[in-house]
Design an enzyme around this catalytic site. Structure first.
Site, PDB file in Angstrom:
ATOM      1  N   ASP A   1      -0.314  -0.593  -4.821  1.00 53.26           N
ATOM      2  CA  ASP A   1      -1.570  -0.127  -5.418  1.00 53.26           C
ATOM      3  C   ASP A   1      -1.437   1.230  -6.106  1.00 53.26           C
ATOM      4  O   ASP A   1      -2.261   1.599  -6.927  1.00 53.26           O
ATOM      5  CB  ASP A   1      -2.718  -0.145  -4.393  1.00 53.26           C
ATOM      6  CG  ASP A   1      -2.419   0.678  -3.155  1.00 53.26           C
ATOM      7  OD1 ASP A   1      -1.298   1.210  -3.025  1.00 53.26           O
ATOM      8  OD2 ASP A   1      -3.316   0.791  -2.293  1.00 53.26           O
ATOM      9  N   GLN A   2      -0.393   1.985  -5.764  1.00 52.22           N
ATOM     10  CA  GLN A   2      -0.127   3.276  -6.405  1.00 52.22           C
ATOM     11  C   GLN A   2       1.218   3.782  -5.909  1.00 52.22           C
ATOM     12  O   GLN A   2       1.844   3.142  -5.072  1.00 52.22           O
ATOM     13  CB  GLN A   2      -1.215   4.299  -6.061  1.00 52.22           C
ATOM     14  CG  GLN A   2      -1.252   4.721  -4.609  1.00 52.22           C
ATOM     15  CD  GLN A   2      -2.465   4.223  -3.872  1.00 52.22           C
ATOM     16  OE1 GLN A   2      -3.523   4.058  -4.446  1.00 52.22           O
ATOM     17  NE2 GLN A   2      -2.322   3.961  -2.610  1.00 52.22           N
TER      18      GLN A   2
ATOM     19  N   CYS B   1      -6.135   4.097  -3.710  1.00 54.43           N
ATOM     20  CA  CYS B   1      -6.396   2.727  -3.230  1.00 54.43           C
ATOM     21  C   CYS B   1      -7.654   2.084  -3.788  1.00 54.43           C
ATOM     22  O   CYS B   1      -7.588   1.079  -4.476  1.00 54.43           O
ATOM     23  CB  CYS B   1      -6.539   2.705  -1.708  1.00 54.43           C
ATOM     24  SG  CYS B   1      -5.108   3.271  -0.826  1.00 54.43           S
TER      25      CYS B   1
ATOM     26  N   HIS C   1     -10.734  -2.844   1.526  1.00 52.57           N
ATOM     27  CA  HIS C   1     -11.032  -1.470   1.095  1.00 52.57           C
ATOM     28  C   HIS C   1     -11.973  -1.377  -0.097  1.00 52.57           C
ATOM     29  O   HIS C   1     -11.937  -0.384  -0.844  1.00 52.57           O
ATOM     30  CB  HIS C   1      -9.727  -0.700   0.781  1.00 52.57           C
ATOM     31  CG  HIS C   1      -9.839   0.763   1.098  1.00 52.57           C
ATOM     32  ND1 HIS C   1      -8.848   1.677   0.804  1.00 52.57           N
ATOM     33  CD2 HIS C   1     -10.843   1.467   1.658  1.00 52.57           C
ATOM     34  CE1 HIS C   1      -9.235   2.875   1.186  1.00 52.57           C
ATOM     35  NE2 HIS C   1     -10.436   2.768   1.720  1.00 52.57           N
TER      36      HIS C   1
ATOM     37  N   ASP D   1       0.846  -1.186   0.000  1.00 56.63           N
ATOM     38  CA  ASP D   1       0.000   0.000   0.000  1.00 56.63           C
ATOM     39  C   ASP D   1       0.892   1.250   0.000  1.00 56.63           C
ATOM     40  O   ASP D   1       1.690   1.430   0.923  1.00 56.63           O
ATOM     41  CB  ASP D   1      -0.881  -0.026   1.260  1.00 56.63           C
ATOM     42  CG  ASP D   1      -2.050   0.939   1.156  1.00 56.63           C
ATOM     43  OD1 ASP D   1      -2.099   1.715   0.188  1.00 56.63           O
ATOM     44  OD2 ASP D   1      -2.913   0.906   2.057  1.00 56.63           O
ATOM     45  N   ASP D   2       0.784   2.062  -1.032  1.00 58.52           N
ATOM     46  CA  ASP D   2       1.528   3.333  -1.100  1.00 58.52           C
ATOM     47  C   ASP D   2       3.049   3.169  -1.174  1.00 58.52           C
ATOM     48  O   ASP D   2       3.782   4.103  -0.874  1.00 58.52           O
ATOM     49  CB  ASP D   2       1.228   4.231   0.122  1.00 58.52           C
ATOM     50  CG  ASP D   2      -0.168   4.822   0.103  1.00 58.52           C
ATOM     51  OD1 ASP D   2      -0.936   4.483  -0.805  1.00 58.52           O
ATOM     52  OD2 ASP D   2      -0.483   5.626   0.995  1.00 58.52           O
TER      53      ASP D   2
END
Ligand SMILES: *[C@@H]1O[C@H](CO)[C@@H](O)[C@H](O)[C@H]1NC(C)=O
Ligand SMILES: *[C@@H]1O[C@H](CO)[C@@H](O)[C@H](O)[C@H]1NC(C)=O
Ligand SMILES: *[C@@H]1O[C@H](CO)[C@@H](O)[C@H](O)[C@H]1NC(C)=O
Ligand SMILES: *[C@@H]1O[C@H](CO)[C@@H](O)[C@H](O)[C@H]1NC(C)=O
Ligand SMILES: *[C@@H]1O[C@H](CO)[C@@H](O)[C@H](O)[C@H]1NC(C)=O
Ligand SMILES: *[C@@H]1O[C@H](CO)[C@@H](O)[C@H](O)[C@H]1NC(C)=O
Length: 585
Positions: A343-344, A76, A137, A36-37
């Site tokens: 995710d990004q 996300c 999420h 994540d991130d």
């Protein structure tokens, strides 16, 4: 030898050959690891020299490294919806038209519609055991507390253990709040207005210029107290109501505890693999790392060269190593396709009020999470499958996280859905060297609901054209992000529109510093026209669907609130993680 005996031996031999053949080409297991991130500048295999990620680097060494791997969205919820379904998130309605692009409350009614098909759903029909461990999420409920319409178990997973919403600063006491700009708007400004009104009235009264009844003062003070009390309630209850862990449908820890959290989830993932070592399985390990609130267990805290962000990355890397070890130990490594991504891009604006950097590195790339500059969407993409994929191969062609859907589904032996558009493309021909060019001639970069940019890799050239229809207004001047709003927003006065679009050739200018112009690029007009035609064709395939992130769908709905004790006791506290959880023996 009798004829019959010969026949028998022949048949046995045939059986043996078939068995050997089927083992060689049998359907692989899948381990999908989603950070994540995490920025593309963070893992060692993408050039970081100081952050230690030996296990992630091991995936690159033993497999294929994608250098132009793109998240379908820089945020996300939409990025994960696209990864799970192989489709741009606008097709599932997981693309916001307003300010907030992700789910913030567990008790909101939006989510990945049941009509969407995840790769887990298709693998399950092919006999795969499927599990999601970590962050989801993508929604929980629609209408009532028992429907679980958006829940992972309704989307093809047999097993879910983790966080239904997302890790946020508010989940960890003492780590601040992500609602700062909302609080400013809804609390600080009204309080200031009330204070000024009170002062003005007091002065007027003192000067004897007008008669103010005491009730007016009382009402204003009461209003101010009410606003303050609501703020305190919101901050107090946010954590238990949104930061909790579940196992399948049951809450196991509310509020969640960060103590050994990565260890607990990793151990559970290992156990899932062990339980299913003898049949095909899909494990999606969706890390809470490295979103804020950052955390790391005792063994990692204070060990990295990059503060608590680095500690969190290194703990996640450890977890990747644990999972790889289990595959080795069970001799499953050669039968398992492992995919690692984020995710990004890293969240550039994650800097604390004390100036501590809590966001990662996007390497040489501009921007980050929540915008479509390369820093927001160009993410790590590693695929390892020893004996099938060439170790150490690097592929520079454009690929996306939506490609995982058709890749995994085809390898599992399932047909692709035919009643809907799948935007991802099977990666295997590219990974196996059967194709040299990506099948993505065009890619569309959405900022939530809005088409932000388009990418064109013309079949007869090495150029990667990227045209922006709008760009976020970075603030303060000269910054690499939108610091006042904490993330860049995609609409209204938060963006600058470009007519003609802002055009870059990423093959020559990966940092997106120097837009090309009709004087530097004689085919400027022609290129933009080709891209515009592709956009028009794409737009015709996008259908209107219910907006899962509408205001009504993201608000807190008390009747959807999950709570492991009686909701009216106003506590929502329990902890079964450490009692019957996987770490207890
Ligand atoms: C919850 O909603 C579902 C679907 O709308 C419905 O079938 C079910 O009966 C509802 N359950 C309760 C307890 O209201
Ligand atoms: C969830 O809770 C229900 C009721 O408390 C219980 O019957 C069920 O076995 C639990 N399921 C799991 C997976 O723990
Ligand atoms: C975390 O795990 C370590 C090692 O297993 C153990 O020593 C420690 O007590 C655990 N901490 C908590 C808070 O459970
Ligand atoms: C390595 O990662 C850290 C943490 O994100 C970052 O501060 C540093 O700049 C990165 N180094 C490189 C060379 O990108
Ligand atoms: C796995 O594949 C690698 C590469 O082809 C090979 O060297 C190794 O022997 C294989 N391991 C097993 C257990 O088959
Ligand atoms: C490449 O192909 C496009 C159309 O596919 C064409 O418009 C363009 O002129 C070609 N460019 C070169 C350099 O041949």
């Amino acid at each position: 030898m009798s004829k019959r005996r010969k026949m028998k031996i022949f048949l046995l031999l045939l059986l043996f050959l078939c068995e050997a053949q089927s083992r060689a080409t049998s359907r692989p297991n899948f381990v999908v690891l989603i950070a994540d991130d995490l920025g593309i500048g963070d893992p060692g295999c993408y050039g970081n020299k100081t952050l230690r990620t030996p296990n992630i680097d091991g995936l690159a060494k033993g497999g294929v490294k994608l250098t132009q791997h793109l998240a379908a969205s820089p945020l996300c919820t939409p990025s994960r919806a696209a990864l799970m379904t192989g489709r741009y998130s606008i097709r599932s309605g997981m693309a916001s038209r307003s300010r907030v692009g992700v789910f913030l409350f567990s008790a909101s009614s939006g989510g990945l519609p049941s009509s969407e098909i995840t790769f887990a759903k298709l693998l399950k029909t092919q006999g795969y055991a499927t599990a999601l461990i970590g962050k989801w999420h993508l929604g929980i409920h629609c209408h009532n507390k028992t429907d679980f319409c958006h829940h992972p178990l309704n989307h093809g997973f047999d097993y879910f253990h983790g966080l239904p919403v997302t890790n946020l600063r508010d989940c960890k006491p003492g780590h601040g709040t992500v609602f700062m700009s909302g609080i400013r708007l809804l609390v600080f400004i009204p309080l200031q207005v009330i204070a000024i009104a009170l002062l003005t009235l007091a002065v007027l009264k003192w000067l004897g210029l007008c008669h103010v009844p005491p009730a007016v003062f009382f009402c204003l003070i009461f209003l101010a107290a009410l606003i303050l009390a609501s703020l305190l309630c919101f901050l107090h209850y946010f954590r238990p109501l949104n930061c909790f862990l579940v196992r399948n449908y049951n809450i196991t820890q509310q509020p969640l505890s960060y103590d050994n959290l990565t260890q607990r989830l990793t151990e559970d993932a290992s156990q899932f693999i062990r339980r299913n070592a003898k049949k095909p399985f899909l494990l999606v390990m969706s890390y809470l790392h490295v979103h804020t609130a950052l955390f790391a267990s005792k063994d990692f805290a204070g060990k990295s060269q990059h503060g608590i962000y680095g500690d969190a990355v290194e703990e996640m890397d450890w977890s990747v190593g644990q999972i790889m070890n289990v595959l080795e130990e069970l001799s499953l490594a050669n039968d398992t396709l492992v995919y690692f991504t984020s995710d990004q891009g890293a969240h550039v604006e994650e800097v604390t009020s004390r100036g501590e950097v809590h966001g990662g590195s996007n390497g040489i790339y501009k921007g980050g999470k929540a915008n479509n500059w390369e820093g927001g969407i160009r993410v790590p993409g590693l695929l390892r499958w020893p004996g099938v994929l060439q170790a150490g191969l690097e592929i520079h062609e454009p690929t996306t996280n939506m490609d995982i859907f058709p890749t995994v589904v085809k390898l599992a032996g399932s047909p692709l859905p035919e009643d809907r558009i799948i935007d991802g493309r099977d990666l295997m021909p590219l990974l196996l060297g059967k194709r040299q060019r990506s099948e993505h001639e065009f890619l569309f970069h959405y900022c939530n609901f809005y088409l932000n940019a388009v990418r064109w890799h013309p079949p007869n050239s090495t150029s990667i054209w990227k045209a922006f229809f709008f760009t976020p207004k970075f603030a303060p001047e000269g910054a690499n992000g939108c610091f006042p709003t904490h993330v860049c927003l995609c609409y209204g006065h938060f963006v600058t529109h470009h007519h003609p679009p802002l055009l870059f050739d990423l093959s020559k200018d990966p940092r997106e510093r120097n837009p090309v112009s009709p004087t530097t690029e004689p085919r400027f007009q022609e290129i933009l026209e080709t891209m515009q035609r592709a956009v028009d064709r794409h737009a015709q395939t996008v259908q209107r669907v219910p907006n899962q992130l509408s205001l009504g769908n993201i608000l807190w709905k008390p009747w959807l609130q999950m709570c492991c004790s009686s909701f009216f006791s106003l506590s929502c506290q329990c902890d079964q993680e450490t009692q019957d959880g996987p770490v207890s023996h």
